[in-house]
Each structure stands twice: as structure tokens, then as C-alpha cells.
Design a protein around this motif. Structure first.
Motif, PDB file in Angstrom:
ATOM      1  N   LEU A 228       0.526  -1.286   0.110  1.00 17.75           N
ATOM      2  CA  LEU A 228      -0.256  -0.332   0.252  1.00 17.75           C
ATOM      3  C   LEU A 228       0.550   1.744   0.004  1.00 17.75           C
ATOM      4  CD1 LEU A 228      -2.662  -1.040   3.077  1.00 17.75           C
ATOM      5  CD2 LEU A 228      -2.675  -1.129   0.131  1.00 17.75           C
ATOM      6  N   GLY A 229      -0.108   2.555   0.006  1.00 17.25           N
ATOM      7  CA  GLY A 229       1.012   4.028   0.335  1.00 17.25           C
ATOM      8  C   GLY A 229       1.812   3.821  -1.395  1.00 17.25           C
ATOM      9  N   GLU A 230       3.117   4.312  -1.663  1.00 19.08           N
ATOM     10  CA  GLU A 230       3.636   5.461  -2.028  1.00 19.08           C
ATOM     11  C   GLU A 230       4.297   4.142  -2.644  1.00 19.08           C
ATOM     12  OE1 GLU A 230       6.410   7.762  -0.366  1.00 19.08           O
ATOM     13  OE2 GLU A 230       5.431   9.390   0.658  1.00 19.08           O
ATOM     14  N   LYS A 231       4.535   2.661  -2.652  1.00 21.48           N
ATOM     15  CA  LYS A 231       4.749   1.992  -3.720  1.00 21.48           C
ATOM     16  C   LYS A 231       6.045   2.250  -4.254  1.00 21.48           C
ATOM     17  CE  LYS A 231       0.698  -0.338  -4.866  1.00 21.48           C
ATOM     18  NZ  LYS A 231      -0.574  -0.489  -5.510  1.00 21.48           N
ATOM     19  N   LYS A 232       7.256   3.238  -3.607  1.00 17.03           N
ATOM     20  CA  LYS A 232       8.834   3.548  -4.147  1.00 17.03           C
ATOM     21  C   LYS A 232       9.227   2.404  -3.174  1.00 17.03           C
ATOM     22  CE  LYS A 232       8.115   8.050  -4.210  1.00 17.03           C
ATOM     23  NZ  LYS A 232       8.266   9.992  -3.332  1.00 17.03           N
ATOM     24  N   SER A 233      10.066   2.211  -4.815  1.00 16.59           N
ATOM     25  CA  SER A 233      11.286   1.629  -4.278  1.00 16.59           C
ATOM     26  C   SER A 233      13.416   2.077  -4.059  1.00 16.59           C
ATOM     27  CB  SER A 233      11.906   0.285  -5.554  1.00 16.59           C
ATOM     28  OG  SER A 233       9.981  -0.546  -5.327  1.00 16.59           O
ATOM     29  N   GLU A 234      13.980   1.058  -3.132  1.00 18.59           N
ATOM     30  CA  GLU A 234      14.889   1.440  -3.168  1.00 18.59           C
ATOM     31  C   GLU A 234      15.500   0.538  -2.693  1.00 18.59           C
ATOM     32  OE1 GLU A 234      16.879   4.180  -2.671  1.00 18.59           O
ATOM     33  OE2 GLU A 234      15.056   5.934  -1.942  1.00 18.59           O
ATOM     34  N   GLY A 238      22.265  -5.010  -3.141  1.00 24.20           N
ATOM     35  CA  GLY A 238      21.789  -5.244  -4.275  1.00 24.20           C
ATOM     36  C   GLY A 238      20.266  -5.764  -4.683  1.00 24.20           C
ATOM     37  N   LYS A 239      18.918  -5.940  -3.476  1.00 24.05           N
ATOM     38  CA  LYS A 239      18.101  -6.320  -3.334  1.00 24.05           C
ATOM     39  C   LYS A 239      16.651  -4.662  -3.140  1.00 24.05           C
ATOM     40  CE  LYS A 239      19.074 -10.734  -1.022  1.00 24.05           C
ATOM     41  NZ  LYS A 239      19.261 -11.084   0.278  1.00 24.05           N
ATOM     42  N   ASP A 240      15.702  -5.157  -3.988  1.00 23.82           N
ATOM     43  CA  ASP A 240      15.110  -4.403  -4.151  1.00 23.82           C
ATOM     44  C   ASP A 240      13.836  -4.621  -2.874  1.00 23.82           C
ATOM     45  OD1 ASP A 240      15.717  -2.964  -7.007  1.00 23.82           O
ATOM     46  OD2 ASP A 240      14.090  -4.756  -7.789  1.00 23.82           O
ATOM     47  N   LEU A 241      14.137  -3.030  -2.519  1.00 27.74           N
ATOM     48  CA  LEU A 241      12.798  -3.164  -1.435  1.00 27.74           C
ATOM     49  C   LEU A 241      11.547  -2.058  -1.507  1.00 27.74           C
ATOM     50  CD1 LEU A 241      12.067  -3.326   1.847  1.00 27.74           C
ATOM     51  CD2 LEU A 241      13.204  -1.900   1.849  1.00 27.74           C
TER      52      LEU A 241
END
Length: 291
Positions: A228-234, A238-241
Motif C-alpha cells: 500500500l501507499g507510495e509503492k516506491k522502491s530502493e 543488490g535487493k529491491d525494497l
């Protein structure tokens, strides 16, 4: 008259023969005496020659033993040993007086004594240096062991400090609300009435942690596994969050209460999961349900 003359001649002949006999005896005695003297000289010369060779052999044996010890003087000792061997060859070839060889022998003996004294001094010095080196090696070995132990202890201590300096996130609380147009917030457990989630958690105080701004990544996942929410990624290590929102607080080593609102709509009934990340590391998690 003739008889007297014959008698006189006979006496003369006898006298001459007597003189010759005496001369012969004297000559023979002298010759025998000279021969004895020559034999005596020859015997003496051989004895002296054997004595010189014996002394030279002893010198060679002494040098051989010293050379076998392989000290720093080995090259010089070999040179002197070779001189002794050369003189031995000359003495063996000689046929006469060995007096001259005795002089050389005496010189070589004195040289040998001086070199043996120097060699002994070097051996004693080497023994002392070896002892000091061994003692130093023992000390260095012990120091190395102590240093390795200290490095190990420091490594363990660093791990303990690193572990102890991490912040602890506690008490995640998740509540659903119906926010009216007036701004009034009404708590609810029903998904269809919910249009906001309130997520709160506590950052425990830690005196050895580094103070300053701390950013946490909060991930809220609904019953259908949607973020939910912004659904942004960092990307971390080497792993996406993918996260719902971030919360940045000013941390001063004291306990901090954090509370954030997550607006939304069309919330589905079921279980929701709340995960709090410090960069890519999951530091706390919780869950709640909506009817």
C-alpha cells in the motif's frame, strides 16, 4: 859386506811397509768415523723431517676441524690449511737439512694459534647472538600471540559494539480510522469504512548508538499481498525494497515515539502486515486484521 847391505835394505822396506800400514789404519779409522758421522746426520735429518711432518699434520687436522664448523672465517682458514699442505709436500720432497722448514713451521703454528683464538671469539659471539636472537624470537612470538589475541578481542568487541549500537524498534501499533471531512478521526475495525491507517512504533534509547537523523522504511502489505501507499522502491545490497512510506526522526540517544498516517481507499478485509526496515534490514514486524 853384502849381508849388511841386504839387512839394511830389508829394514828399510819393513819400515816403509810399517809406515804405509799405519797410514792405512789411520785412513780406515778416519773413513769409518766420517761414515758414522754421516749416518748420524742422516738419522737426525730423518727424525727431524718426521717431527716436522707430524707437527704439520697436526696443524692440518686443527684447521680441518675449524673449517668444518663453517664459521665466518672459513675462507681464511682454508687458505692457511692449504699453506700447511703445500709445506708438507715440500718437506716430503726434501733430502737434506729441514731447519728452514722448522722456521716456516713455527710461523704457521703461531698463525694457527692466532686464528684459532679469533675463531673461538667469533664462535662465542655467535653463540651469544644466537641466544639473543632466540630470546628475541620467543618475545616476538609471544608478542604476536598477544597481538593476535588482542585483535581477536578487539574484533569481538567491535562486533559487540556494532550490535549494541544498533537501534531497536519496538511496539508496532496499527489502527484503522475513518477520517471525516471535518478531520475527525473515528477508530474502526471494518475495512469498508477505513480510509486511513495509523502506524506507530518506538525507537528504544541507546547511549552508544550514533545520534542524528534516522530514516526507516515502512512496508504495509494487504491481504492480497499488495504493498500500500507510495509503492516506491530502493535498492539495498543488490535487493529491491518496495515500501509504503518513510519516516525520518531526529535521534538523540533517547527513546522516540514515531507515528505516521497512511491514507487509502478500498481497503480489503483480512490480515495486514507491517514491516519496518532500517535500510535493507528488517528490524521489526507486526500484523493486524480488518473485518
Amino acid at each position: 859386506m853384502e849381508n849388511k847391505q841386504s839387512s839394511s835394505s830389508l829394514k828399510a822396506v819393513i819400515a816403509v811397509l810399517a809406515v804405509l800400514l799405519i797410514g792405512s789404519l789411520v785412513y780406515i779409522f778416519k773413513l769409518s768415523s766420517d761414515t758414522d758421522k754421516v749416518q748420524t746426520v742422516l738419522k737426525t735429518t730423518e727424525t727431524e723431517k718426521e717431527s716436522v711432518l707430524k707437527d704439520l699434520e697436526q696443524l692440518k687436522t686443527t684447521y680441518d676441524a675449524a673449517i668444518a664448523e663453517n664459521t665466518s672465517m672459513s675462507d681464511e682458514l682454508i687458505q692457511e690449511r692449504d699453506k700447511v699442505v703445500s709445506l708438507m709436500a715440500e718437506v716430503k720432497k726434501s733430502k737434506g737439512d729441514v731447519s728452514a722448514f722448522k722456521t716456516q713451521l713455527n710461523f704457521l703454528q703461531n698463525k694457527m694459534k692466532a686464528m684459532m683464538a679469533e675463531n673461538d671469539g667469533l664462535k662465542k659471539q655467535n653463540t651469544k647472538l644466537t641466544s639473543q636472537r632466540d630470546s628475541t624470537a620467543v618475545v616476538l612470538t609471544e608478542s604476536k600471540k598477544n597481538n593476535e589475541a588482542l585483535v581477536g578481542q578487539n574484533s569481538e568487541l567491535a562486533k559487540v559494539v556494532e550490535k549494541g549500537s544498533k537501534l531497536t524498534v519496538l511496539n508496532i501499533q496499527s489502527s484503522a480510522y475513518k477520517v471525516r471531512s471535518s478531520g475527525k478521526e473515528i477508530a474502526t475495525e471494518k475495512a469498508r469504512r477505513t480510509n486511513m491507517l495509523k502506524i506507530s512504533f518506538t525507537i528504544a534509547g541507546n547511549e552508544i548508538a550514533q545520534s542524528g537523523d534516522k530514516t526507516y522504511y515502512v512496508q504495509v502489505i494487504d491481504s492480497k499481498n499488495n504493498v500500500l501507499g507510495e509503492k516506491k522502491s530502493e535498492v539495498f545490497d543488490g535487493k529491491d525494497l518496495t515500501y509504503s512510506f518513510t519516516s525520518t526522526v531526529k535521534y538523540e540517544n533517547k527513546t522516540v515515539q514515531v507515528s505516521e498516517n497512511l491514507p487509502g481507499k478500498n481497503f480489503e478485509p483480512g490480515t495486514y502486515y507491517v514491516n519496518v526496515f532500517d535500510k535493507g534490514e528488517l528490524v521489526s514486524k507486526s500484523s493486524f486484521s480488518l473485518k
